[in-house]
Scaffold this motif. Sequence first.
Motif, mmCIF file in Angstrom:
data_model
loop_
_atom_site.group_PDB
_atom_site.id
_atom_site.type_symbol
_atom_site.label_atom_id
_atom_site.label_comp_id
_atom_site.label_asym_id
_atom_site.label_seq_id
_atom_site.Cartn_x
_atom_site.Cartn_y
_atom_site.Cartn_z
ATOM 1 N N SER A 36 3.308 1.662 -22.480
ATOM 2 C CA SER A 36 2.993 1.403 -23.376
ATOM 3 C C SER A 36 2.323 -0.384 -23.657
ATOM 4 O O SER A 36 2.301 -0.707 -22.435
ATOM 5 C CB SER A 36 4.796 0.689 -24.144
ATOM 6 N N ILE A 37 1.864 0.017 -24.268
ATOM 7 C CA ILE A 37 0.547 -1.231 -24.084
ATOM 8 C C ILE A 37 1.544 -3.032 -24.029
ATOM 9 O O ILE A 37 0.441 -3.747 -23.906
ATOM 10 C CB ILE A 37 -0.089 -0.995 -26.010
ATOM 11 N N ASP A 38 2.618 -2.716 -24.408
ATOM 12 C CA ASP A 38 3.640 -4.115 -23.964
ATOM 13 C C ASP A 38 4.574 -4.020 -22.991
ATOM 14 O O ASP A 38 5.037 -4.880 -23.120
ATOM 15 C CB ASP A 38 4.237 -4.827 -25.403
ATOM 16 N N GLY A 39 3.369 -2.841 -22.137
ATOM 17 C CA GLY A 39 4.325 -3.624 -20.614
ATOM 18 C C GLY A 39 5.678 -3.182 -20.089
ATOM 19 O O GLY A 39 6.529 -3.202 -19.152
ATOM 20 N N HIS A 40 5.549 -1.688 -20.840
ATOM 21 C CA HIS A 40 7.532 -1.346 -20.291
ATOM 22 C C HIS A 40 6.368 0.453 -20.093
ATOM 23 O O HIS A 40 6.006 1.279 -20.846
ATOM 24 C CB HIS A 40 8.106 -0.392 -21.792
ATOM 25 N N SER A 60 -0.594 -3.567 -18.230
ATOM 26 C CA SER A 60 -0.906 -4.416 -20.204
ATOM 27 C C SER A 60 -1.296 -5.414 -20.163
ATOM 28 O O SER A 60 -1.751 -5.792 -20.965
ATOM 29 C CB SER A 60 1.170 -4.640 -20.458
ATOM 30 N N SER A 61 -0.807 -6.582 -19.129
ATOM 31 C CA SER A 61 -1.438 -8.069 -19.304
ATOM 32 C C SER A 61 -3.352 -7.686 -18.666
ATOM 33 O O SER A 61 -4.376 -8.906 -19.958
ATOM 34 C CB SER A 61 -1.449 -9.145 -17.980
ATOM 35 N N ALA A 64 -4.953 -6.906 -21.518
ATOM 36 C CA ALA A 64 -4.999 -7.615 -23.038
ATOM 37 C C ALA A 64 -6.006 -8.564 -22.489
ATOM 38 O O ALA A 64 -6.793 -9.148 -23.587
ATOM 39 C CB ALA A 64 -3.714 -8.098 -23.180
ATOM 40 N N ARG A 98 -1.137 2.619 -28.728
ATOM 41 C CA ARG A 98 0.233 2.041 -27.534
ATOM 42 C C ARG A 98 0.833 2.754 -26.553
ATOM 43 O O ARG A 98 2.087 2.184 -26.100
ATOM 44 C CB ARG A 98 1.283 2.496 -28.688
ATOM 45 N N VAL B 33 -0.611 -7.772 -28.367
ATOM 46 C CA VAL B 33 -0.417 -6.343 -28.133
ATOM 47 C C VAL B 33 0.788 -6.162 -29.769
ATOM 48 O O VAL B 33 1.206 -6.848 -30.088
ATOM 49 C CB VAL B 33 -1.017 -5.453 -27.705
ATOM 50 N N LEU B 34 0.303 -4.559 -29.667
ATOM 51 C CA LEU B 34 1.577 -4.516 -30.925
ATOM 52 C C LEU B 34 2.690 -4.457 -29.795
ATOM 53 O O LEU B 34 2.771 -4.205 -28.581
ATOM 54 C CB LEU B 34 1.606 -2.699 -30.633
ATOM 55 N N VAL B 48 1.311 -10.621 -24.270
ATOM 56 C CA VAL B 48 1.567 -10.358 -22.737
ATOM 57 C C VAL B 48 0.487 -10.662 -21.572
ATOM 58 O O VAL B 48 1.237 -10.502 -20.310
ATOM 59 C CB VAL B 48 1.196 -8.597 -22.876
ATOM 60 N N ALA B 49 -0.038 -12.035 -21.977
ATOM 61 C CA ALA B 49 -0.726 -12.273 -21.290
ATOM 62 C C ALA B 49 -0.790 -13.519 -21.212
ATOM 63 O O ALA B 49 0.122 -14.535 -19.782
ATOM 64 C CB ALA B 49 -2.019 -11.776 -20.515
ATOM 65 N N ARG B 73 9.738 -9.884 -18.058
ATOM 66 C CA ARG B 73 9.215 -8.772 -17.887
ATOM 67 C C ARG B 73 7.605 -8.997 -16.285
ATOM 68 O O ARG B 73 6.962 -8.725 -16.357
ATOM 69 C CB ARG B 73 9.249 -7.144 -17.887
ATOM 70 N N PHE B 74 7.037 -10.405 -17.575
ATOM 71 C CA PHE B 74 6.387 -10.966 -17.380
ATOM 72 C C PHE B 74 6.129 -12.580 -16.783
ATOM 73 O O PHE B 74 5.036 -13.487 -16.955
ATOM 74 C CB PHE B 74 5.060 -11.650 -18.565
#
Lengths: 131, 175
Positions: A36-40, A60-61, A64, A98, B33-34, B48-49, B73-74
Amino acid sequence: MSSRLKISDEAAQYLSEQLNNLISSNEGIYAALIISIDGHPLVKQAQDDIHESKLAAMMSSLLALGESIARESGQKLCQYVIVDNSDGFLVDLRVGERMLLTVLARKDTNLGMLLSACKNSAETIIQRFKL
Amino acid sequence: MSDLKFIFTGTPGVGKTTAISMISEFDPVVTDVLTTDELSEQKEQTTVAMDFGEITLDDDEKIRLYGTPGQRRFKFMWEILIDGGLGLVILIDNSRSNPLEDLNIYLENFRDFIHDAGAVVGVTRMQTHPDPDLDQYYAELERLDLDLPVLDIDVREKDDVIMLLDALMAVSDYS
């Protein structure tokens, strides 16, 4: 985790097949993930053990940051980031709004062919889900 | 003249990006991000970053302001961002189910950095969620043998965010 980006079993199956197709289309690719775009992590196909949770967050990072750097440079919409390492490549590619496609490949892979295969897979998935 | 680097961390949705936006002299770098998980009930986008902004002090010294992602998770980004930092702002959302437990998570994760550099705690949404109060925060810090300032703040108020930085400069190595 009830409201996390949900993909149906059918969609997960389709994405797995696409990742398998991608891996079999290029012998240098040894792992591919949809995240997913937010890292899952959502779907994974890998020949090796991959710690997908950490990798998903990091990818994801990375995209971004690519997007932020593009904006700062007066450019728009980062589509992919390639990480070129001494013993392999990582491709981090946007799939619609997404999702991301992350691909791990060995160093002997032709980078142009790798990128082309990744883009084709992303485009197929975008068309299928009308993303 | 050396730049100062401060890091903003805290619970998801607490307003780290907003806090940096309020005081940065330029539009901050954001990596939002979304949101696709349970956090989407609270906000549409998430960092996210990192966030990045900058503010100049009266003596022309610059403070670089980095915001971390909130979700664990980050954590790898937390470790990257604290490198070279001189102080930490921990933002806690008092409307969450267990703010003191949240505080403990960030104190634990940044323990070495807090010990070396210093930190300040900013508690948000206390107007609508007064419990726990600041005394309870101080009691919790005392239990952990930590002596950090705790401030009731609204991240949408520039003066409140400046107040946090002032408090941080007072406790960090910079003085």
